[in-house]
Design a protein around this motif. Structure first.
Motif, PDB file in Angstrom:
ATOM      1  N   TYR A  29       0.818  -1.216   0.000  1.00 32.29           N
ATOM      2  CA  TYR A  29       0.000   0.000   0.000  1.00 32.29           C
ATOM      3  C   TYR A  29       0.853   1.268   0.000  1.00 32.29           C
ATOM      4  N   GLU A  30       2.021   1.240   0.627  1.00 35.20           N
ATOM      5  CA  GLU A  30       2.914   2.397   0.542  1.00 35.20           C
ATOM      6  C   GLU A  30       3.361   2.609  -0.899  1.00 35.20           C
ATOM      7  N   ARG A  31       3.680   1.527  -1.626  1.00 33.90           N
ATOM      8  CA  ARG A  31       4.036   1.656  -3.042  1.00 33.90           C
ATOM      9  C   ARG A  31       2.870   2.225  -3.843  1.00 33.90           C
ATOM     10  N   ALA A  32       1.643   1.926  -3.408  1.00 34.81           N
ATOM     11  CA  ALA A  32       0.443   2.428  -4.099  1.00 34.81           C
ATOM     12  C   ALA A  32       0.098   3.854  -3.689  1.00 34.81           C
ATOM     13  N   GLY A  33       0.905   4.471  -2.807  1.00 36.79           N
ATOM     14  CA  GLY A  33       0.714   5.880  -2.461  1.00 36.79           C
ATOM     15  C   GLY A  33       0.005   6.155  -1.155  1.00 36.79           C
ATOM     16  N   PHE A  34      -0.194   5.136  -0.325  1.00 34.68           N
ATOM     17  CA  PHE A  34      -0.875   5.319   0.960  1.00 34.68           C
ATOM     18  C   PHE A  34       0.137   5.523   2.076  1.00 34.68           C
ATOM     19  N   PRO A  35       0.167   6.702   2.716  1.00 35.61           N
ATOM     20  CA  PRO A  35       1.039   6.864   3.882  1.00 35.61           C
ATOM     21  C   PRO A  35       0.437   6.145   5.098  1.00 35.61           C
ATOM     22  N   VAL A  36       1.302   5.635   5.946  1.00 36.69           N
ATOM     23  CA  VAL A  36       0.851   4.937   7.153  1.00 36.69           C
ATOM     24  C   VAL A  36       0.516   5.967   8.226  1.00 36.69           C
ATOM     25  N   GLY A  37      -0.707   5.900   8.753  1.00 36.92           N
ATOM     26  CA  GLY A  37      -1.104   6.764   9.872  1.00 36.92           C
ATOM     27  C   GLY A  37      -0.545   6.215  11.169  1.00 36.92           C
ATOM     28  N   PHE A  38      -0.790   4.933  11.406  1.00 41.75           N
ATOM     29  CA  PHE A  38      -0.173   4.227  12.519  1.00 41.75           C
ATOM     30  C   PHE A  38      -0.279   2.735  12.283  1.00 41.75           C
TER      31      PHE A  38
END
Length: 135
Positions: A29-38
């Protein structure tokens, strides 16, 4: 419910998606552009940010879930982007293959991807109806 009882839908909280490996899912998901909130590994969850909104995509570990193609009638989560066709190119560059070419909708364009566990995420724009897009 009786006639004098009612409720009002106020908005989305989180969208929960089952994944078989939390670390692999967060990386995808990070590769797909989603930053981790927590991320809480001990609870088997990670919350990914979607824009400036508080609700997000909650990845929930299901260790019994293996990689699989999306079922034919799988639910979809569509998220707004500025340009779905450019997003399709960026996803491909990040080694995330769209399910198909971007397709036209009533409001703009949409491209869909499936994570390794078959969850389908769509990225849609409002280029045909700019008055409806987020500012």
């Amino acid at each position: 419910m009786s006639d004098d009882e009612s409720y009002e839908l106020l908005g989305f909280d989180n969208v929960l998606l089952p994944v078989g490996d939390l670390g692999e899912a967060v990386a995808w998901y990070e590769r797909a552009g989603f930053p981790v909130g927590f991320r809480l590994d001990e609870a088997g969850i990670a919350v990914l940010k979607v824009g400036k909104e508080t609700p997000g995509v909650l990845l929930r570990l299901d260790e019994e879930l293996s990689h699989r193609p999306p079922p034919w009638a799988s639910p979809r989560v569509w998220l707004e982007v500025r340009d779905a066709r450019a997003t399709a190119e960026a996803l491909t560059t990040a080694d995330i293959r769209p399910l198909d070419e971007p397709f036209s909708t009533a409001t703009g364009w949409t491209v869909e991807v499936a994570d390794p566990w078959g969850n389908i995420i769509g990225f849609t724009d409002y280029c045909k109806r700019p008055e409806l897009r987020r500012v």
